[in-house]
Write an enzyme that holds these catalytic residues in place. Structure first.
Site, short mmCIF file in Angstrom:
data_model
loop_
_atom_site.label_atom_id
_atom_site.label_comp_id
_atom_site.label_asym_id
_atom_site.label_seq_id
_atom_site.Cartn_x
_atom_site.Cartn_y
_atom_site.Cartn_z
N GLN A 79 0.82 -1.21 0.00
CA GLN A 79 0.00 0.00 0.00
C GLN A 79 0.85 1.26 0.00
OE1 GLN A 79 -1.60 -1.20 4.03
NE2 GLN A 79 -1.62 1.01 4.33
N CYS A 85 -5.25 0.23 4.19
CA CYS A 85 -5.28 -1.19 4.55
C CYS A 85 -6.70 -1.74 4.50
CB CYS A 85 -4.68 -1.40 5.93
SG CYS A 85 -5.56 -0.53 7.25
N HIS A 225 -5.61 -1.48 12.27
CA HIS A 225 -5.05 -1.99 11.02
C HIS A 225 -5.97 -3.09 10.50
CE1 HIS A 225 -2.06 -2.63 7.97
NE2 HIS A 225 -1.79 -3.87 8.36
N ASN A 247 -0.69 -9.42 4.86
CA ASN A 247 -0.62 -7.99 5.09
C ASN A 247 -0.51 -7.26 3.74
OD1 ASN A 247 -0.54 -5.65 6.59
ND2 ASN A 247 1.49 -5.99 7.46
#
Length: 282
Positions: A79, A85, A225, A247
């Protein structure tokens, strides 16, 4: 901090390793702005919290499962300096459903969510943060295009360029009850699940192993997150159960872009506090 932690790891007092990385020169506040991207939740923005749908209990689910091996997970994305996120987490869950239902693995457009799901009233601020529920609602209503048709560029905000003739739509999203047992059943029966976490500096410098943290918070309003659970298993070395979490910080972070987070450890870091998914509307 990293040296002291890894010293404890060598003494078998920790279950994971830390390593300096591309975030080492950022303060925690800078990381919160640029690379987390889940805004502080305001209670009046989340009317759907009471609507949680239990996953029907099955007699048994696999003891270990990795949807990457079954082709439901696209490559790890980065990102960059865009705090989106929330968008990457939601997109990953929808990508998996397209593969599961249609048999094709396709990268979907996070930039479309950043540009077109910008909503100051209901909680998404593009690259300045957001959360998952409004993103799922957007995809249900408007559909989501392929990455190849609407490319990611880390923009703070561009004009929405959604093409209504292209893309995929989902059915209404479901919120999983706050239970790691229910979350495991969801991962086993539905596929990869969008989740939110509370993370701190040690999470940022994670390198490998099973991440176990007694200091992170687990209440819904502390989650900062978002990521994607793509499986679960058990670590032979420590005996810890773990979640496999994708992630959105690039493949040079963690275990090639992934982190194994301790499972069945009192909802560590709130990983079971906001699990969501949406089935494909076909």
């Amino acid at each position: 901090m990293i040296r002291e932690h890894n010293k404890r790891y060598r003494q078998h007092l920790e279950s994971y390793i830390l390593k300096p990385n591309k975030f080492s020169d950022l303060t925690y506040q800078e990381m919160m702005i640029h690379s987390h991207g889940r805004v502080k939740i305001l209670k009046n923005l989340v009317p759907s919290l009471s609507r949680r749908t239990p996953i029907l209990r099955r007699k048994s689910v696999p003891r270990r499962l990795d949807w990457r091996r079954r082709g439901l997970v696209t490559t790890v994305k980065d990102q960059g300096t865009c705090g989106a996120c929330w968008a990457f987490s939601v997109i990953g869950a929808v990508e998996a459903q397209i593969k599961k239902e249609l048999g094709i693995l396709v990268d979907l457009s996070t930039q479309q969510l950043i540009d077109c799901n910008y909503d100051l009233i209901h909680g998404n601020w593009g690259c300045d943060g957001g959360f998952e529920e409004p993103a799922f609602r957007y995809i249900q209503k408007h559909g989501i295009m392929n990455e190849s048709d609407y490319k990611y560029n880390e923009s703070r905000l561009h004009e929405c360029k959604h093409n209504v003739t292209k893309g995929y739509k989902t059915m209404p999203f479901e919120i999983i009850p706050v239970s790691e047992v229910q979350l495991q059943m969801a991962v086993a029966t539905v596929g990869p699940i969008s989740v939110a976490l509370h993370i701190d500096r040690k999470f940022e410098f994670y390198r490998s192993g099973v991440y176990s943290n007694n200091n992170c918070k687990k209440d819904y309003y502390s989650l900062n997150h978002a990521a994607l659970i793509v499986g679960y298993g058990n670590d032979n070395k420590t005996g810890y159960d773990f979640w496999i979490v994708k992630n959105s910080w690039g493949s040079d972070w963690g275990e090639k872009g992934y982190i194994r987070m301790r499972r069945n450890f009192n909802n560590m870091c709130g990983i079971a506090s906001n699990g969501l998914y949406a089935l494909l509307d076909i």
